[in-house]
Design a protein around this motif. Structure first.
Motif, PDB file in Angstrom:
ATOM      1  N   SER A  29      -1.162  -1.484  -5.520  1.00 43.22           N
ATOM      2  CA  SER A  29      -1.338  -1.863  -4.125  1.00 43.22           C
ATOM      3  C   SER A  29      -2.668  -1.363  -3.600  1.00 43.22           C
ATOM      4  O   SER A  29      -3.315  -0.526  -4.182  1.00 43.22           O
ATOM      5  N   ARG A  32      -1.896  -0.926   1.754  1.00 45.12           N
ATOM      6  CA  ARG A  32      -1.286  -1.605   2.896  1.00 45.12           C
ATOM      7  C   ARG A  32       0.181  -1.879   2.599  1.00 45.12           C
ATOM      8  O   ARG A  32       0.552  -2.115   1.458  1.00 45.12           O
ATOM      9  N   ARG A  34       3.503  -3.627   1.831  1.00 46.38           N
ATOM     10  CA  ARG A  34       3.871  -4.884   1.187  1.00 46.38           C
ATOM     11  C   ARG A  34       5.362  -5.088   1.365  1.00 46.38           C
ATOM     12  O   ARG A  34       6.085  -4.194   1.772  1.00 46.38           O
ATOM     13  N   ARG A  35       5.822  -6.254   1.001  1.00 48.11           N
ATOM     14  CA  ARG A  35       7.252  -6.530   1.041  1.00 48.11           C
ATOM     15  C   ARG A  35       7.967  -5.574   0.090  1.00 48.11           C
ATOM     16  O   ARG A  35       7.521  -5.328  -1.017  1.00 48.11           O
ATOM     17  N   HIS A  80       5.873   3.816  -1.403  1.00 50.51           N
ATOM     18  CA  HIS A  80       6.446   2.620  -0.781  1.00 50.51           C
ATOM     19  C   HIS A  80       6.968   2.914   0.617  1.00 50.51           C
ATOM     20  O   HIS A  80       7.611   2.072   1.226  1.00 50.51           O
ATOM     21  N   SER A  83       6.063   0.454   3.497  1.00 50.13           N
ATOM     22  CA  SER A  83       6.739  -0.832   3.330  1.00 50.13           C
ATOM     23  C   SER A  83       8.211  -0.727   3.682  1.00 50.13           C
ATOM     24  O   SER A  83       8.760  -1.602   4.355  1.00 50.13           O
TER      25      SER A  83
END
Length: 101
Positions: A29, A32, A34-35, A80, A83
């Protein structure tokens, strides 16, 4: 200047605004949000279910054990976190797990 990172007050939970090139390469990544992967949401759901029984926390586990488990979960999802926090289901699970730290 190097990458900047903003950390939260929750142990093991790190919100990364800009990942270093090594972290970006490792996690795939750019830093930013992300899903969220469905596997991550399922993992959080399973952990949450372990601590809940009819809407009340399960009493058999000591608070120290719960705290250790939640700290490990947060450590595993550290790259993560943003997200998960922006996802409707993910943020719901985080809100239920964080008080157990």
């Amino acid at each position: 200047s190097g990458p900047t990172a903003m950390t939260s007050t929750v142990p093991g939970l790190k919100f990364v605004e800009e990942a270093s090139s090594e972290e970006a390469t490792a996690s795939g990544s750019s830093g930013r949000p992300r899903r969220v992967a469905p596997e991550m949401l399922e993992y959080l759901r399973a952990i949450d279910a372990e601590f809940q029984s009819d809407g009340a926390p399960v009493a058999e586990e000591s608070s120290a054990d719960k705290s250790d488990i939640v700290a490990n979960v947060l450590s595993e999802m550290r790259y993560h976190a943003a997200s998960v926090a922006e996802d409707r289901q993910g943020s719901f699970y985080l809100q239920r797990l964080i008080p157990l730290c």
